[in-house]
Design a protein around this motif. Structure first.
Motif, PDB file in Angstrom:
ATOM      1  N   HIS A 100     -49.441  57.734   5.609  1.00 50.82           N
ATOM      2  CA  HIS A 100     -48.099  57.172   5.411  1.00 50.82           C
ATOM      3  C   HIS A 100     -47.199  58.244   4.800  1.00 50.82           C
ATOM      4  O   HIS A 100     -47.573  58.903   3.837  1.00 50.82           O
ATOM      5  N   CYS A 101     -46.016  58.398   5.350  1.00 55.87           N
ATOM      6  CA  CYS A 101     -45.097  59.438   4.896  1.00 55.87           C
ATOM      7  C   CYS A 101     -44.415  59.052   3.584  1.00 55.87           C
ATOM      8  O   CYS A 101     -43.883  57.948   3.456  1.00 55.87           O
ATOM      9  N   LEU A 102     -44.457  59.964   2.633  1.00 56.06           N
ATOM     10  CA  LEU A 102     -43.690  59.800   1.389  1.00 56.06           C
ATOM     11  C   LEU A 102     -42.287  60.331   1.643  1.00 56.06           C
ATOM     12  O   LEU A 102     -42.110  61.516   1.918  1.00 56.06           O
ATOM     13  N   THR A 103     -41.303  59.466   1.567  1.00 53.74           N
ATOM     14  CA  THR A 103     -39.939  59.918   1.810  1.00 53.74           C
ATOM     15  C   THR A 103     -39.216  60.280   0.524  1.00 53.74           C
ATOM     16  O   THR A 103     -38.302  61.088   0.545  1.00 53.74           O
ATOM     17  N   ASP A 104     -39.631  59.696  -0.594  1.00 52.56           N
ATOM     18  CA  ASP A 104     -39.016  59.988  -1.886  1.00 52.56           C
ATOM     19  C   ASP A 104     -40.067  60.682  -2.757  1.00 52.56           C
ATOM     20  O   ASP A 104     -40.798  60.027  -3.509  1.00 52.56           O
ATOM     21  N   LEU A 105     -40.138  62.002  -2.631  1.00 53.29           N
ATOM     22  CA  LEU A 105     -41.183  62.746  -3.333  1.00 53.29           C
ATOM     23  C   LEU A 105     -40.995  62.722  -4.849  1.00 53.29           C
ATOM     24  O   LEU A 105     -41.972  62.789  -5.588  1.00 53.29           O
ATOM     25  N   GLU A 106     -39.765  62.620  -5.329  1.00 56.33           N
ATOM     26  CA  GLU A 106     -39.543  62.535  -6.773  1.00 56.33           C
ATOM     27  C   GLU A 106     -40.118  61.227  -7.327  1.00 56.33           C
ATOM     28  O   GLU A 106     -40.797  61.221  -8.348  1.00 56.33           O
ATOM     29  N   ALA A 107     -39.860  60.120  -6.637  1.00 59.53           N
ATOM     30  CA  ALA A 107     -40.410  58.830  -7.065  1.00 59.53           C
ATOM     31  C   ALA A 107     -41.934  58.836  -6.961  1.00 59.53           C
ATOM     32  O   ALA A 107     -42.626  58.299  -7.829  1.00 59.53           O
ATOM     33  N   ALA A 108     -42.452  59.445  -5.910  1.00 55.31           N
ATOM     34  CA  ALA A 108     -43.900  59.542  -5.754  1.00 55.31           C
ATOM     35  C   ALA A 108     -44.507  60.342  -6.898  1.00 55.31           C
ATOM     36  O   ALA A 108     -45.541  59.955  -7.459  1.00 55.31           O
ATOM     37  N   ASN A 109     -43.859  61.439  -7.262  1.00 53.70           N
ATOM     38  CA  ASN A 109     -44.376  62.252  -8.359  1.00 53.70           C
ATOM     39  C   ASN A 109     -44.338  61.477  -9.678  1.00 53.70           C
ATOM     40  O   ASN A 109     -45.268  61.570 -10.479  1.00 53.70           O
ATOM     41  N   ARG A 110     -43.291  60.681  -9.893  1.00 50.94           N
ATOM     42  CA  ARG A 110     -43.238  59.859 -11.112  1.00 50.94           C
ATOM     43  C   ARG A 110     -44.402  58.865 -11.135  1.00 50.94           C
ATOM     44  O   ARG A 110     -45.035  58.659 -12.170  1.00 50.94           O
ATOM     45  N   ALA A 111     -44.682  58.251  -9.995  1.00 50.15           N
ATOM     46  CA  ALA A 111     -45.795  57.305  -9.919  1.00 50.15           C
ATOM     47  C   ALA A 111     -47.127  58.012 -10.181  1.00 50.15           C
ATOM     48  O   ALA A 111     -47.977  57.500 -10.923  1.00 50.15           O
ATOM     49  N   ILE A 112     -47.296  59.186  -9.612  1.00 49.59           N
ATOM     50  CA  ILE A 112     -48.533  59.962  -9.819  1.00 49.59           C
ATOM     51  C   ILE A 112     -48.673  60.342 -11.288  1.00 49.59           C
ATOM     52  O   ILE A 112     -49.752  60.220 -11.875  1.00 49.59           O
TER      53      ILE A 112
END
Length: 169
Positions: A100-112
């Protein structure tokens, strides 16, 4: 396997729906139908059960879809799996999959980073396949990166694949 030491690093829990068949079509369907978070939580729950029964140094990685990662409810439910014993969290590695493509990498990084603060080690799975791109490596902070097995199996001395992997590493 940790390449430097040649020793076991961790086990990986894999979902299998039919003997000998790839789970990819079922996982893609679960992502399309919005059911992937439930599947990812079910696998993580099973891994926690195994970790409770087997003491350290056993560590097991569970795959999580980028679609699951981006759901705050999934993050909360995942944290709840180990609320009873937070010492399990470093032993439950989370591998972010490439389907699945991560389109919002900043939000993904916050979640990680939120999962990392809880004590989980989050990894990037199958780098070089699907949506797992160099942009992911540049913009999200993970514990380690697992290269896609097709690249590793294709390695031969002097091949272009070998040079590419050496430079990325």
């Amino acid at each position: 396997v940790a390449l430097k030491e040649g020793a076991l690093h961790h086990f990986e829990a894999l979902a299998r729906f039919e003997p000998g068949a790839s789970p990819a079509p079922s996982i893609c369907l679960a992502e399309e139908l919005g059911l992937i978070a439930d599947l990812d939580l079910a696998v993580a729950r099973k891994v926690v059960e195994v970790l409770v029964r087997h003491k350290p140094p056993l560590e097991i990685a569970a795959n999580i879809s980028a679609a699951s990662l981006m759901q705050p409810a999934f993050q909360k439910a995942l944290a709840a799996l180990t609320d009873h014993d937070q010492r399990l969290r470093p032993r439950l590695l989370l591998e972010l999959t490439e389907t699945h493509c991560l389109t919002d990498l900043e939000a993904a990084n916050r979640a990680i980073q939120g999962l990392r603060r809880l004590g989980h080690r989050v990894c990037l799975d199958d780098f070089g396949a699907g949506h797992a791109s160099l942009d992911y490596v540049r913009r999200i902070e993970v514990y380690f990166i697992k290269f896609d097995g097709r690249y590793i199996r294709a390695l031969t001395a002097g091949s272009g694949d070998e040079g590419i992997l050496k430079h990325i590493v």
